[in-house]
Design an enzyme around this catalytic site. Structure first.
Site, short mmCIF file in Angstrom:
data_model
loop_
_atom_site.label_atom_id
_atom_site.label_comp_id
_atom_site.label_asym_id
_atom_site.label_seq_id
_atom_site.Cartn_x
_atom_site.Cartn_y
_atom_site.Cartn_z
N TYR A 169 24.53 -74.15 52.57
CA TYR A 169 23.83 -72.90 52.29
C TYR A 169 24.62 -72.09 51.25
O TYR A 169 24.07 -71.65 50.23
CB TYR A 169 23.68 -72.09 53.59
CG TYR A 169 23.32 -70.65 53.39
CD1 TYR A 169 22.00 -70.28 53.11
CD2 TYR A 169 24.28 -69.64 53.46
CE1 TYR A 169 21.66 -68.95 52.92
CE2 TYR A 169 23.95 -68.30 53.27
CZ TYR A 169 22.64 -67.96 53.00
OH TYR A 169 22.31 -66.64 52.81
N SER B 239 24.97 -64.30 48.51
CA SER B 239 25.52 -64.09 49.86
C SER B 239 27.03 -63.98 49.85
O SER B 239 27.70 -64.62 49.02
CB SER B 239 25.11 -65.28 50.74
OG SER B 239 25.78 -65.22 51.98
N LYS C 199 14.09 -64.57 63.35
CA LYS C 199 15.05 -65.54 62.82
C LYS C 199 15.67 -66.41 63.91
O LYS C 199 16.25 -67.45 63.61
CB LYS C 199 16.19 -64.81 62.06
CG LYS C 199 15.72 -64.20 60.76
CD LYS C 199 16.84 -63.51 60.01
CE LYS C 199 17.82 -64.48 59.39
NZ LYS C 199 18.80 -63.79 58.53
N1 LIG Z 1 20.46 -61.58 56.69
C1 LIG Z 1 21.67 -61.65 56.18
O1 LIG Z 1 22.66 -61.23 56.82
C2 LIG Z 1 21.90 -62.24 54.80
C3 LIG Z 1 23.22 -62.34 54.33
C4 LIG Z 1 23.43 -62.89 53.07
C5 LIG Z 1 22.36 -63.28 52.27
N2 LIG Z 1 21.09 -63.17 52.76
C6 LIG Z 1 19.99 -63.62 51.88
O2 LIG Z 1 18.96 -62.65 51.90
C7 LIG Z 1 17.69 -63.28 51.74
C8 LIG Z 1 16.77 -62.87 52.87
O3 LIG Z 1 17.33 -63.34 54.10
P1 LIG Z 1 16.75 -62.90 55.51
O4 LIG Z 1 17.88 -62.57 56.37
O5 LIG Z 1 15.67 -61.94 55.31
O6 LIG Z 1 16.19 -64.29 56.05
P2 LIG Z 1 14.73 -64.76 56.49
O7 LIG Z 1 14.89 -66.19 56.91
O8 LIG Z 1 14.15 -63.82 57.45
O9 LIG Z 1 13.92 -64.69 55.12
C9 LIG Z 1 13.85 -65.74 54.17
C10 LIG Z 1 12.39 -65.93 53.82
O10 LIG Z 1 12.27 -66.93 52.80
C11 LIG Z 1 11.18 -67.80 53.11
N3 LIG Z 1 11.44 -69.08 52.43
C12 LIG Z 1 12.49 -69.91 52.60
N4 LIG Z 1 12.42 -70.94 51.76
C13 LIG Z 1 11.27 -70.79 51.05
C14 LIG Z 1 10.63 -71.54 50.03
N5 LIG Z 1 11.17 -72.67 49.54
N6 LIG Z 1 9.45 -71.10 49.55
C15 LIG Z 1 8.89 -69.96 50.01
N7 LIG Z 1 9.46 -69.18 50.97
C16 LIG Z 1 10.63 -69.59 51.47
C17 LIG Z 1 11.17 -67.87 54.62
O11 LIG Z 1 9.94 -68.27 55.17
C18 LIG Z 1 11.55 -66.43 55.00
O12 LIG Z 1 10.43 -65.62 55.18
C19 LIG Z 1 17.96 -64.76 51.68
O13 LIG Z 1 18.01 -65.16 50.33
C20 LIG Z 1 19.32 -64.89 52.33
O14 LIG Z 1 20.00 -66.05 51.90
C21 LIG Z 1 20.83 -62.67 54.00
#
Ligand SMILES: NC(=O)c1ccc[n+]([C@@H]2O[C@H](COP(=O)([O-])OP(=O)(O)OC[C@H]3O[C@@H](n4cnc5c(N)ncnc54)[C@H](O)[C@@H]3O)[C@@H](O)[C@H]2O)c1
Length: 317
Positions: A140, A117, A179
């Site tokens: 985080y 991230s 979310k």
């Molecule tokens: N959306 C953004 O702007 C953004 C920015 C930077 C990084 N990210 C990273 O991208 C990835 C996806 O993020 P997103 O926005 O789709 O969020 P999201 O919360 O929609 O997706 C994360 C998913 O991981 C699952 N999860 C969490 N912990 C878990 C565990 N221990 N075991 C099994 N499943 C688990 C959740 O149920 C969820 O479906 C993440 O790693 C996040 O940190 C997202």
């Protein structure tokens, strides 16, 4: 790629990646792993593969998969609520999930692309370049730095293993509504505007973010797998845009003319500017962002996901 595993595949970015993989590799055997703590099955309408509902930080991988391994692993599963202050849960669940996954894949050195991230850079304003000192400002972000450290350690031990990390910036697009509060600014402001309300942003709306459309993020993630390289790269648009411009863009796609309602930022320090330096990504992964903010918002609106499930009134013209 014939056998592909995706963690976090019920989440926002993960489900977009899963649906793209299913389209690009229709004969591939896809498995999603997600404990649905923040994701939703609704994001996987039309998914034809397997689903393992398990907490990856506690999963007995050998017991579950009995030596079966994929050809490609995309790791996006993570706690994504950056305001969750419980340092132990954030760090344990995010880091141990990755550690277990890597330990299980180590015998065959399955290539891995994982989500890091922009939060790893901290709250310093300006252009963020890979190589800049990292300064995680919350648990985080700290957990994401630990993912990068772990990947580096594994690569040191297994030099031929390809493990690529992508520092996603501010992602917006279809399948993010589940979310809630952590969803993007585009999602939240559009919700207010669909209700005919003026979009609320911090005074005076000139703060800038590197907003990046989810289709570009999916493309970067696939490019990182195809490049077969190890390291960490930025994944943004490279074009910081202001909150006022976001409102303008939303007015354009929703057919509204709502002016921002400004209110004082309650935080003593609020990051005024994020910007991904995309030069290393373009050079190493051979890919460039395709969507401007206006193009991304138009595609988002066209997908139907920007308005799906919303309580809305006829937009104020
Ligand atoms: N959306 C953004 O702007 C953004 C920015 C930077 C990084 N990210 C990273 O991208 C990835 C996806 O993020 P997103 O926005 O789709 O969020 P999201 O919360 O929609 O997706 C994360 C998913 O991981 C699952 N999860 C969490 N912990 C878990 C565990 N221990 N075991 C099994 N499943 C688990 C959740 O149920 C969820 O479906 C993440 O790693 C996040 O940190 C997202």
């Amino acid at each position: 790629m014939k056998k592909i595993w995706i963690t976090g595949g019920a989440g926002f970015i993960g489900s977009n990646l899963v649906m793209q993989l299913q389209e690009e590799y229709p004969l591939a055997d896809l498995t999603v792993m997600d404990d649905l703590r923040s994701g939703s099955f609704l994001n996987l309408e039309g998914f034809r593969g397997d689903f393992v509902a398990a907490d990856l930080s506690r999963l007995d991988w050998e017991g579950q998969f009995k030596g079966e391994r994929p050809e490609a692993m995309f790791h996006l599963g993570s706690i994504t609520d950056t305001t969750l202050q419980d340092q132990k849960i954030q760090t344990h669940d995010n880091v141990e999930s990755f550690r277990r996954l890597l330990e299980y894949l180590r015998p065959e050195k399955t290539p891995v692309v994982y989500a890091s991230s922009a939060a790893t850079y901290g709250i310093r304003a300006g252009v963020n370049r890979v190589g800049d000192p990292l300064a995680p400002a919350n648990a985080y972000a700290f957990s994401k730095v630990q993912l990068e450290n772990l990947a580096k350690k594994m690569q040191g031990e297994e030099p031929s293993w390809k493990i690529a990390g992508l520092r996603y910036f501010n992602v917006y697009g279809p399948r993010e509504g589940h979310k809630g509060v952590p969803a993007s600014m585009a999602w939240h402001l559009a919700g207010q505007m669909l209700m005919g309300k003026r979009p609320r942003v911090f005074t005076a709306g000139e703060q800038k973010r590197d907003f990046v459309y989810v289709k570009d993020i999916v493309a970067f993630t696939l490019a990182a797998m195809k490049a077969g390289k190890s390291g960490v790269w930025n994944a943004g648009s490279g074009q910081p845009r202001s909150f006022n411009e976001m409102v303008e863009g939303l007015n354009g796609v929703l057919g509204t003319k709502l002016q921002p309602e400004y209110f004082e930022c309650p935080y003593p320090f609020y990051q005024p500017h994020t910007e991904a330096d995309m030069s290393a990504t373009e050079r190493d992964l051979k890919i460039k962002p395709k969507f401007s903010l206006e193009q991304g918002l138009a595609d988002y609106e066209k997908s139907g996901w920007l308005t799906r499930g919303r309580v809305s009134v006829k937009p104020t013209k």
